[in-house]
Design a protein around this motif. Structure first.
Motif, PDB file in Angstrom:
ATOM      1  N   ARG A  20      -2.897  -0.096 112.155  1.00 20.26           N
ATOM      2  CA  ARG A  20      -3.060   0.541 110.847  1.00 20.26           C
ATOM      3  C   ARG A  20      -4.022  -0.336 110.059  1.00 20.26           C
ATOM      4  O   ARG A  20      -3.783  -1.526 109.878  1.00 20.26           O
ATOM      5  CB  ARG A  20      -1.705   0.621 110.135  1.00 20.26           C
ATOM      6  CG  ARG A  20      -1.785   1.301 108.799  1.00 20.26           C
ATOM      7  CD  ARG A  20      -0.414   1.713 108.319  1.00 20.26           C
ATOM      8  NE  ARG A  20       0.227   2.621 109.244  1.00 20.26           N
ATOM      9  CZ  ARG A  20       1.544   2.701 109.391  1.00 20.26           C
ATOM     10  NH1 ARG A  20       2.341   1.916 108.705  1.00 20.26           N
ATOM     11  NH2 ARG A  20       2.059   3.567 110.248  1.00 20.26           N
ATOM     12  N   GLN A  32      -1.067  -3.965 110.510  1.00 21.50           N
ATOM     13  CA  GLN A  32      -0.028  -4.062 111.534  1.00 21.50           C
ATOM     14  C   GLN A  32      -0.408  -3.246 112.756  1.00 21.50           C
ATOM     15  O   GLN A  32      -1.223  -2.324 112.679  1.00 21.50           O
ATOM     16  CB  GLN A  32       1.335  -3.620 111.005  1.00 21.50           C
ATOM     17  CG  GLN A  32       1.417  -2.117 110.709  1.00 21.50           C
ATOM     18  CD  GLN A  32       2.859  -1.643 110.587  1.00 21.50           C
ATOM     19  OE1 GLN A  32       3.601  -2.131 109.753  1.00 21.50           O
ATOM     20  NE2 GLN A  32       3.253  -0.695 111.406  1.00 21.50           N
ATOM     21  N   ILE A  37       7.743  -6.943 111.743  1.00 22.34           N
ATOM     22  CA  ILE A  37       8.842  -7.807 112.190  1.00 22.34           C
ATOM     23  C   ILE A  37       8.671  -8.185 113.662  1.00 22.34           C
ATOM     24  O   ILE A  37       8.814  -9.343 114.046  1.00 22.34           O
ATOM     25  CB  ILE A  37      10.205  -7.135 111.923  1.00 22.34           C
ATOM     26  CG1 ILE A  37      10.409  -6.991 110.404  1.00 22.34           C
ATOM     27  CG2 ILE A  37      11.349  -7.935 112.546  1.00 22.34           C
ATOM     28  CD1 ILE A  37      11.658  -6.226 109.999  1.00 22.34           C
ATOM     29  N   ILE A 296      14.636  -8.039  97.064  1.00 22.64           N
ATOM     30  CA  ILE A 296      13.487  -8.732  97.635  1.00 22.64           C
ATOM     31  C   ILE A 296      12.543  -9.113  96.504  1.00 22.64           C
ATOM     32  O   ILE A 296      12.086  -8.249  95.763  1.00 22.64           O
ATOM     33  CB  ILE A 296      12.756  -7.821  98.653  1.00 22.64           C
ATOM     34  CG1 ILE A 296      13.726  -7.437  99.782  1.00 22.64           C
ATOM     35  CG2 ILE A 296      11.529  -8.525  99.220  1.00 22.64           C
ATOM     36  CD1 ILE A 296      13.175  -6.383 100.716  1.00 22.64           C
ATOM     37  N   ARG A 298       9.106 -10.079  94.729  1.00 21.47           N
ATOM     38  CA  ARG A 298       7.709  -9.693  94.960  1.00 21.47           C
ATOM     39  C   ARG A 298       6.828 -10.419  93.957  1.00 21.47           C
ATOM     40  O   ARG A 298       7.275 -10.763  92.864  1.00 21.47           O
ATOM     41  CB  ARG A 298       7.524  -8.178  94.764  1.00 21.47           C
ATOM     42  CG  ARG A 298       8.415  -7.317  95.637  1.00 21.47           C
ATOM     43  CD  ARG A 298       7.940  -7.277  97.058  1.00 21.47           C
ATOM     44  NE  ARG A 298       8.784  -6.388  97.875  1.00 21.47           N
ATOM     45  CZ  ARG A 298       8.614  -6.231  99.182  1.00 21.47           C
ATOM     46  NH1 ARG A 298       7.670  -6.906  99.826  1.00 21.47           N
ATOM     47  NH2 ARG A 298       9.402  -5.430  99.866  1.00 21.47           N
ATOM     48  N   THR A 317       9.011 -11.917  99.919  1.00 22.38           N
ATOM     49  CA  THR A 317       9.183 -10.935 100.983  1.00 22.38           C
ATOM     50  C   THR A 317      10.619 -11.015 101.489  1.00 22.38           C
ATOM     51  O   THR A 317      11.420 -11.808 101.008  1.00 22.38           O
ATOM     52  CB  THR A 317       8.192 -11.195 102.142  1.00 22.38           C
ATOM     53  OG1 THR A 317       8.190 -10.070 103.027  1.00 22.38           O
ATOM     54  CG2 THR A 317       8.567 -12.429 102.948  1.00 22.38           C
ATOM     55  N   SER A 318      10.917 -10.182 102.463  1.00 24.72           N
ATOM     56  CA  SER A 318      12.146 -10.315 103.209  1.00 24.72           C
ATOM     57  C   SER A 318      11.779 -11.118 104.458  1.00 24.72           C
ATOM     58  O   SER A 318      10.970 -10.681 105.253  1.00 24.72           O
ATOM     59  CB  SER A 318      12.641  -8.919 103.581  1.00 24.72           C
ATOM     60  OG  SER A 318      13.632  -9.010 104.562  1.00 24.72           O
TER      61      SER A 318
ATOM     62  N   ASP B  33       7.215   6.132 109.025  1.00 26.27           N
ATOM     63  CA  ASP B  33       6.138   5.572 109.834  1.00 26.27           C
ATOM     64  C   ASP B  33       5.091   4.902 108.946  1.00 26.27           C
ATOM     65  O   ASP B  33       4.578   3.828 109.268  1.00 26.27           O
ATOM     66  CB  ASP B  33       5.491   6.669 110.686  1.00 26.27           C
ATOM     67  CG  ASP B  33       4.439   6.119 111.624  1.00 26.27           C
ATOM     68  OD1 ASP B  33       4.818   5.346 112.514  1.00 26.27           O
ATOM     69  OD2 ASP B  33       3.247   6.425 111.431  1.00 26.27           O
ATOM     70  N   GLY B  36       6.437   1.465 107.578  1.00 32.30           N
ATOM     71  CA  GLY B  36       6.683   0.367 108.515  1.00 32.30           C
ATOM     72  C   GLY B  36       8.123  -0.075 108.400  1.00 32.30           C
ATOM     73  O   GLY B  36       8.971   0.664 107.851  1.00 32.30           O
ATOM     74  N   ASP B  37       8.424  -1.288 108.923  1.00 31.42           N
ATOM     75  CA  ASP B  37       9.809  -1.763 108.973  1.00 31.42           C
ATOM     76  C   ASP B  37      10.478  -1.727 107.600  1.00 31.42           C
ATOM     77  O   ASP B  37      10.094  -2.466 106.693  1.00 31.42           O
ATOM     78  CB  ASP B  37       9.843  -3.207 109.474  1.00 31.42           C
ATOM     79  CG  ASP B  37       9.322  -3.328 110.903  1.00 31.42           C
ATOM     80  OD1 ASP B  37       9.630  -2.443 111.713  1.00 31.42           O
ATOM     81  OD2 ASP B  37       8.618  -4.310 111.190  1.00 31.42           O
ATOM     82  N   VAL B  39      13.326  -2.732 105.143  1.00 23.18           N
ATOM     83  CA  VAL B  39      14.236  -3.881 105.104  1.00 23.18           C
ATOM     84  C   VAL B  39      15.204  -3.841 103.918  1.00 23.18           C
ATOM     85  O   VAL B  39      16.076  -4.696 103.794  1.00 23.18           O
ATOM     86  CB  VAL B  39      13.452  -5.214 105.072  1.00 23.18           C
ATOM     87  CG1 VAL B  39      12.777  -5.471 106.426  1.00 23.18           C
ATOM     88  CG2 VAL B  39      12.410  -5.239 103.967  1.00 23.18           C
ATOM     89  N   SER B  61       9.646  -1.958 102.403  1.00 22.47           N
ATOM     90  CA  SER B  61       9.273  -2.481 103.709  1.00 22.47           C
ATOM     91  C   SER B  61       9.037  -3.975 103.525  1.00 22.47           C
ATOM     92  O   SER B  61       9.164  -4.486 102.417  1.00 22.47           O
ATOM     93  CB  SER B  61       8.004  -1.790 104.201  1.00 22.47           C
ATOM     94  OG  SER B  61       6.932  -2.134 103.358  1.00 22.47           O
ATOM     95  N   VAL B  62       8.689  -4.674 104.611  1.00 22.23           N
ATOM     96  CA  VAL B  62       8.384  -6.093 104.469  1.00 22.23           C
ATOM     97  C   VAL B  62       7.310  -6.263 103.401  1.00 22.23           C
ATOM     98  O   VAL B  62       7.354  -7.165 102.582  1.00 22.23           O
ATOM     99  CB  VAL B  62       7.894  -6.677 105.812  1.00 22.23           C
ATOM    100  CG1 VAL B  62       7.546  -8.138 105.658  1.00 22.23           C
ATOM    101  CG2 VAL B  62       8.958  -6.508 106.890  1.00 22.23           C
TER     102      VAL B  62
END
Lengths: 363, 128
Positions: A20, A32, A37, A296, A298, A317-318, B33, B36-37, B39, B61-62
């Motif tokens: 992407r 990514q 992850i 989270i 930011r 971030t996480s 999609d 993304g991940d 969380v 997401s992350v």
């Protein structure tokens, strides 16, 4: 006017790997491939390959190069030998940061600076302004593609391709030789906290070397890594990112980078301001923190203490490795002690966090 | 990518399954999609109300924070707390295990504004 985004020589490789792509500092870059992850874990446990061709390269040479380099950097180039490299800050007279960079020492009269993509034009102009007739400053960004191989399996993956044993390249040293058939500068450096190498090579050779590394890493489970995981990896290590932990309004001392500022017997731009700040103390300081409440952190979220504004989050971030919300931020120095409780304002809600020691991730 | 025919969709990438006067809401395969991940998820309280086109929660997401927009107005009768502990379910099963809230529909006429699977698919093709 719409300016077309720049593409690295690995653009087609990214496309075929299903990356992407996003805009980053004027470049179309992979954020990514298989997922942030999964990519993050590959680098922590095996290895990953990064296209960092967007980074800028500036070469400084000539009989005046040594004195020039000493004038512009906070670290001390005299502390390294030819064939070594060093992390340093470049500062304005008021101590604010122009950029953070790795400087490669070919010899006393020739150096290569690897600078942030977002800053390369600014750094080049600023260097040109400081240079005298004995020093040549050249923007050589167009001459280099750059690939980073990072992770505990990096030595193993590179071994069959490099014209020397990669293990013989010490931390923050570099080797000039061949990767496959391509001429390259290979340094034992990185931005992930893992063992690894950064490989500078001609743009025309990048796709071939990328593929050779992917093939060599296949049995180790190598993955291509995007900017998303690059950010979580550096954040877990507490490494600064320009525009977040560093800026024209933040000094290296405020960002906790004092060990890269050599104030003894030096004479560099910003030295006076930084000496003064070292004596008087900083008014804001960078800390790492981990969330105790859900949420989270930011960048740009407010940090509060006792209900009052006490700073801001610079990155958050996480964390894929520890599974918690983590961040870095600038606070009043009274809040810097490990264990101090602070509040992070997440969507108008105060979420508890505690100041922790950096890095977040330890082996 | 899947877009089940028995669901309705919004341009903000939520899906809606209407059964009687209860609407189950989640995010689409396309949405998960793109994110993304996943969380982290924040959802409203049971018994609260949601309003059409207004945010009712957040997914992170992350890399980024995204608001969830309610496709309908009404009161929240059930919340899927399981995805708060396992937000990765949103990536794995967006139309099944990772439903988000159930809403008692306050205004039937709002149902008419939702997109069919074909309309939604056409919309995301154009958005790309």
């Amino acid at each position: 006017m719409i300016l077309a985004l720049k593409k690295t020589p690995l653009y087609d490789a990214h496309k075929s790997l299903g990356a992407r792509l996003v805009e980053f500092a004027g470049w179309e870059m992979p954020v990514q491939y298989s997922g942030v992850i999964e990519e993050h874990r590959a680098v922590r446990t095996s290895c990953g390959l990064f296209d960092v061709s967007h980074m800028g390269e500036i070469e400084v040479s000539g009989p005046g190069a040594f004195d020039f380099v000493q004038t512009i950097m906070t670290n001390d180039i005299e502390r390294i030998e030819d064939g070594q490299c060093q992390y340093t800050l470049l500062c304005y007279p008021d101590g604010g940061v122009v950029d953070d960079t790795i400087v490669y020492r070919y010899n006393k009269d020739r150096y290569l600076f690897c600078v942030n993509a977002s800053n390369s034009g600014k750094v080049f102009d600023w260097m040109k302004k400081q240079a005298d007739a004995d020093t040549v400053v050249e923007d050589v960004s167009g001459n280099y593609a750059q690939i980073a191989l990072q992770g505990p399996k990096s030595v193993e993956v590179l071994r069959g391709l490099l014209d020397t044993d990669p293990e013989d390249i010490s931390h923050f040293h570099f080797h000039i030789g061949l990767v496959g058939d391509a001429e390259a500068l290979v340094s034992r450096t990185g931005y992930t906290g893992e063992d690894g190498f950064e490989i500078y090579l001609e743009p025309g050779d990048a796709a071939m070397v990328w593929q050779a590394l992917m093939d060599a890493g296949k049995k180790s489970g190598i993955l291509p890594i995007g900017l998303g995981a690059r950010d979580t990896l550096r954040l877990e290590m507490g490494y600064p990112l320009y525009g977040h932990e560093l800026s024209e309004k933040i000094t290296p001392l405020e960002a906790g980078l004092g060990k890269y500022v050599r104030l003894d017997d030096r004479n560099f731009i910003g030295e006076e301001a930084l000496k003064k700040q070292a004596v008087e103390g900083v008014k804001k300081t960078l800390v790492g923190f981990q969330m105790k409440d859900a949420g989270i952190p930011r960048a740009d979220y407010e940090i509060r203490s006792g209900g009052k504004k006490a700073g801001w989050v610079s990155s958050g971030t996480s964390s894929p490795s520890i599974g918690k919300g983590v961040g870095m931020g600038f606070v009043e120095p009274s809040l810097k002690e490990i264990g101090t409780e602070i509040d992070i304002m997440i969507r108008d809600r105060a979420a508890r966090a505690a100041v922790v020691k950096l890095p977040f991730y330890k082996k | 990518m899947e877009f089940p025919k028995d669901l309705k969709y919004t341009k903000e990438h939520e899906w809606v399954k209407v059964e009687g006067n209860i609407a189950t809401v989640g995010i689409t395969d396309y949405a998960q999609d793109s994110l993304g991940d996943v969380v982290y998820v924040e959802l409203p309280q049971e018994g609260g109300t949601v309003t059409k086109h207004e945010p009712f929660g957040v997914v992170e997401s992350v890399k980024a924070v995204s608001d969830l927009y309610s496709p309908l107005s009404g009161s929240v009768t059930e919340v899927n707390d399981a995805i708060i502990d396992s937000p990765e379910a949103i990536n794995e099963d967006p139309y099944g295990d990772a439903w988000m809230i159930k809403v008692e529909v306050g205004n039937d006429s709002e149902l008419g504004d939702l997109l069919t699977a074909e309309e939604y698919q056409k919309f995301i093709e154009e958005e790309k």
